[in-house]
Design an enzyme around this catalytic site. Structure first.
Site, PDB file in Angstrom:
ATOM      1  N   PHE A 272      28.487 -32.151  16.417  1.00 17.58           N
ATOM      2  CA  PHE A 272      29.579 -31.772  15.532  1.00 17.58           C
ATOM      3  C   PHE A 272      30.803 -31.382  16.357  1.00 17.58           C
ATOM      4  CE2 PHE A 272      27.314 -27.859  16.456  1.00 17.58           C
ATOM      5  CZ  PHE A 272      28.319 -26.921  16.639  1.00 17.58           C
ATOM      6  N   CYS A 273      31.970 -31.475  15.719  1.00 15.88           N
ATOM      7  CA  CYS A 273      33.238 -31.079  16.345  1.00 15.88           C
ATOM      8  C   CYS A 273      34.183 -30.639  15.229  1.00 15.88           C
ATOM      9  CB  CYS A 273      33.823 -32.220  17.171  1.00 15.88           C
ATOM     10  SG  CYS A 273      34.066 -33.749  16.247  1.00 15.88           S
ATOM     11  N   THR A 274      35.433 -30.392  15.535  1.00 21.30           N
ATOM     12  CA  THR A 274      36.344 -29.792  14.561  1.00 21.30           C
ATOM     13  C   THR A 274      36.526 -30.665  13.321  1.00 21.30           C
ATOM     14  OG1 THR A 274      37.525 -28.771  16.400  1.00 21.30           O
ATOM     15  CG2 THR A 274      38.604 -28.728  14.249  1.00 21.30           C
TER      16      THR A 274
END
Length: 278
Positions: free
Chosen positions: A161-163
């Site tokens: 996951f990331c922003t």
């Protein structure tokens, strides 16, 4: 085919609609965050959606009482997010998407390893329960971290996951190219999760760093509690401001020894001028 011409058209249209923010354009695609009056944002989004390949452009909407950007930047880049691996091509293959509503159930499976692909200062203010922090200073450090840890996770299902989901387009492609078979990622990133999932059902702890004047956001994408240190551009909490290393506009505990005395004096003079204007 003509990215400079596209940049010029986007810049002109954003200016005409009094929209501020940052838009990045590359051969890979388009990405950015913009802010303005709702009707003007809708107009710019319609313009984006008429671009080739952008009919189904994904975007996230949040509201702010203060202008989160000071200016408009529309820039051409070699990579939307810099990994430094030209062989990485998300347009050819990415990991399997997991929607925000399915994320909690997915990450609680026994063989799933959750990896936060963001930089260390982003992870420090918030992340998912049980996630792995690669402690990278910048995204181009991620391939090196994976090379050192690939054997450790070779039989695991990887959930990244990331922003906003952009970095995972590249990180999942990188893992696939390096023969990892079970690769997944959070569709729409943390921001989509915070937009869709109620706080009482959340596996997210803390706040999410964003690259604008809001600094961080919480569930519902409301503005968070962090500020930025002017000297190092890292998020700082109210508790951080009470540490002896903090001097407004000059330093914080993250960067106390990073700058020369001459540069610090320049920061102090800037802060004095700001205080006089206030």
């Amino acid at each position: 085919e003509d990215l400079p011409e596209l940049r010029s058209a986007l810049l002109t249209y954003c200016q005409a609609n009094r929209v501020l923010g940052s838009v990045l354009i590359s051969d890979e695609g388009i990405n950015g965050t913009i802010a303005g009056a709702e009707k003007n944002i809708d107009s710019v989004l319609s313009f984006f959606q008429k671009l080739p390949g952008c009919k189904h452009l994904e975007y996230k909407v949040s509201f702010a009482t203060d202008e989160p950007f000071l200016k408009l930047r529309v820039r051409l880049k070699k990579e939307i997010v810099t990994m430094g691996k030209p062989e990485v091509k998300p347009s050819e293959a990415v990991g399997h998407y997991v929607t925000a509503k399915d994320w909690n159930r997915f990450i609680k499976q026994d063989d799933v390893v959750i990896i936060d692909t963001r930089n260390d200062y982003e992870v420090a203010i918030g992340t998912f329960n049980g996630s792995v922090n690669p402690k990278t200073k910048r995204f181009r450090d991620f391939p090196g971290w994976w090379a050192k840890n690939a054997e450790r996770y070779k039989d695991k299902t990887i959930a990244m996951f990331c922003t906003g989901g952009i970095r995972c387009e590249k990180s999942t492609n990188y893992l696939i190219q390096n023969d990892h078979k079970k690769v997944f990622h959070l569709k729409g990133g943390i921001l989509k999760y915070l937009e869709d999932i109620p706080v009482e059902e959340s596996e997210w702890k803390g706040e999410c760093f964003v690259f604008d004047q809001r600094v961080s956001v919480q569930h519902g994408l409301v503005k968070g509690s962090y500020n930025l240190c002017f000297a190092c551009r890292r998020p700082i909490s109210q508790a951080d401001k009470e540490l002896p290393e903090y001097e407004e506009g000059v330093s914080c505990h993250n960067c106390l020894n990073q700058h020369s005395l001459k540069r610090k004096e320049g920061f102090r003079e800037r802060q004095r001028q700001l205080n006089r204007k206030a």
